[in-house]
Design an enzyme around this catalytic site. Structure first.
Site, mmCIF file in Angstrom:
data_model
loop_
_atom_site.group_PDB
_atom_site.id
_atom_site.type_symbol
_atom_site.label_atom_id
_atom_site.label_comp_id
_atom_site.label_asym_id
_atom_site.label_seq_id
_atom_site.Cartn_x
_atom_site.Cartn_y
_atom_site.Cartn_z
ATOM 1 N N ASP A 264 -52.769 22.523 -13.999
ATOM 2 C CA ASP A 264 -52.554 23.764 -13.254
ATOM 3 C C ASP A 264 -52.789 23.620 -11.758
ATOM 4 O OD1 ASP A 264 -52.118 26.398 -12.612
ATOM 5 O OD2 ASP A 264 -53.894 27.184 -13.602
ATOM 6 N N HIS B 108 -52.383 30.023 -19.971
ATOM 7 C CA HIS B 108 -53.702 30.655 -19.814
ATOM 8 C C HIS B 108 -54.079 31.472 -21.055
ATOM 9 C CE1 HIS B 108 -53.723 29.245 -15.749
ATOM 10 N NE2 HIS B 108 -52.722 30.020 -15.389
#
Length: 449
Positions: free
Chosen positions: A321, A270
């Site tokens: 993800d 991220h």
């Protein structure tokens, strides 16, 4: 993985620098590429034709397989990351080793149908609900390893240390099954996991809020001792940054740097909300960054400073993800498009650079860097073929196949996937897992109330 040698003839292939026509790819019995011969106009007898553009197999550097059960559910209504997390915990509470195997096998089959040949599974669902240990303490992780093998995909199991609900607080009811109690106990359990030709074992720090500062070094030390990849969720939310500064006086990136977590074998996932100093720490330490654009936009998390990170020295990889979609080509495209929206300029990465993130650098982040991500002799025979004649890809000349793949194609355009020389997806059909859509539907339905 491959029981017999196989010869493939790629109509067009991306060989790292350019698209070449009529490429003969000969694999050996060990699942590696033995020979690559461009400009072979007539395929030899018995060669398998790969029509379209053949790329090195794609790497999905960040996956939570069970999040696939949330697709379509968490898109109803509104909310934040934190409300989404409560729904996610509800799914996590229902999983057993058997149901997780069924779900993960279907999810990994979906990935191979999207051209993904290697997945990094960020795994923290270790124990039974309430925290009780299974008779086999690694039952959940081994279910994921077995699911990957049956789906025909390589896996790096990033076994995750998760000990706290936030900066020293005890795990909440949902999180009890994530925790081993201490980083030392985590390391003892992970030590029993076994790698094989299809599997590598890595480590992960869930986040600075989930691993107390005095235990970060144990996880980093385990990864260093085993020369294993180490991943960490980093600055996904501004609330995490604020809480970290309040608790320790430092940003999460500085905290990780001060406790030996950053470095060339580490990948920060991220990295959305960073200070300029954070970017310098990551880049100068050679820490990789896995960008997950489709999840960031689905959860309204923000746009990470990917271009700045790469300029600072951080190699970039890509992950799906939460699996709002499973499409590494879309992740690559979204990284460029999000940067365009943020800066109002175009051309931050060209197609070869985005393909590198999706292949070479993705495999490196997962510990396969010396073996995968290239179509050349000695590399693993992992291949993905993209159709160049679909409604999305028809028109451009083949020499622009890389641009077409990255900026126009989707996972639906993947025609073939080869893993270790084995033809796992042929003409869009999975050869190992029957009826993948039905398998996904059944596995997800089994987790509903």
């Amino acid at each position: 993985m491959s029981l017999t040698a196989q010869t493939y003839w790629a109509e067009h292939a991306w060989l790292g620098e350019s698209v070449e026509p009529n490429v003969l790819i000969v694999t050996a019995v060990d699942g590696r590429i033995k020979e690559v011969r461009p400009n072979t106009p007539v395929p030899p007898a018995g060669a398998v034709w790969l029509r379209g553009l053949t790329l090195p197999g794609l790497a999905n550097a960040h996956s939570h397989a069970f999040h696939r059960a949330l697709r379509g559910v968490v898109q109803a209504g509104s909310g934040t990351f934190w409300t989404w997390r409560e729904v996610m915990y509800g799914v996590a509470d229902k999983l057993t080793p058997d149901s997780y195997f069924e779900l993960a096998r279907a999810v990994y089959a979906e990935m191979t149908m999207a051209g993904i040949t290697c997945v990094g599974e960020f795994h923290y669902l270790h124990h039974a609900p309430g925290g009780a240990r299974y008779d086999n303490p690694n039952a959940m992780g081994e279910a994921l390893i077995a699911a990957a093998a049956e789906a025909g995909i390589r896996i790096t199991l990033l076994d995750t240390c998760y000990l706290s609900s936030g900066f020293g607080a005890e795990p909440d009811t949902h999180q009890l099954r994530f925790s081993d109690g201490s980083a030392h106990a985590w390391a003892e359990r992970v030590g029993a996991l076994k790698a094989d030709g299809n599997t590598r074992i890595g480590a992960a720090v869930h986040s600075v809020r989930a691993v107390p500062v005095d235990q970060l070094g144990t996880v980093a030390g385990w990864a260093d001792h085993h020369a294993a990849p180490l991943h960490v969720h980093l600055s996904e939310q501004t609330a995490e940054n604020d809480a970290c500064v309040e608790a320790h006086g430092f940003t999460p990136t500085r905290l990780l740097a001060d406790h030996g977590v950053l470095g060339p074998r580490t990948t920060a996932v991220h990295a959305t909300h960073l200070t300029p100093g954070d970017i310098r720490l990551l880049g100068h330490s050679g820490t990789g960054v896995c960008m997950c654009p489709t999840t960031e936009r689905d959860l309204a998390d923000g746009i990470g400073p990917a271009a700045q990170l790469q300029h600072a020295g951080s190699p970039l990889s890509l992950g799906s993800d939460s699996h709002a979609v499973i499409d590494i080509l879309e992740e690559a495209r979204a990284m460029e498009m999000d940067e365009r929206l943020h800066t109002r300029t175009r051309g931050h990465w060209n197609a070869p650079a985005l393909l590198r993130a999706a292949t070479v650098d993705g495999h490196a982040a997962l510990g396969w860097g010396d073996d995968a991500g290239r179509i050349e002799p000695g590399a693993l025979a992992d291949l993905t073929t993209i159709a160049l004649d679909s409604v999305r890809t028809a028109g451009p000349p083949p020499r622009l196949g890389a641009e077409t793949a990255v900026f126009a194609a989707t996972a639906a355009d993947v025609r073939h996937t080869v893993v270790g020389g084995r033809h796992v997806v042929r003409d869009g059909a999975h050869q190992l897992v029957p009826r993948v859509p039905e398998a996904l539907a059944e596995a997800v339905a089994a987790l509903r109330d």
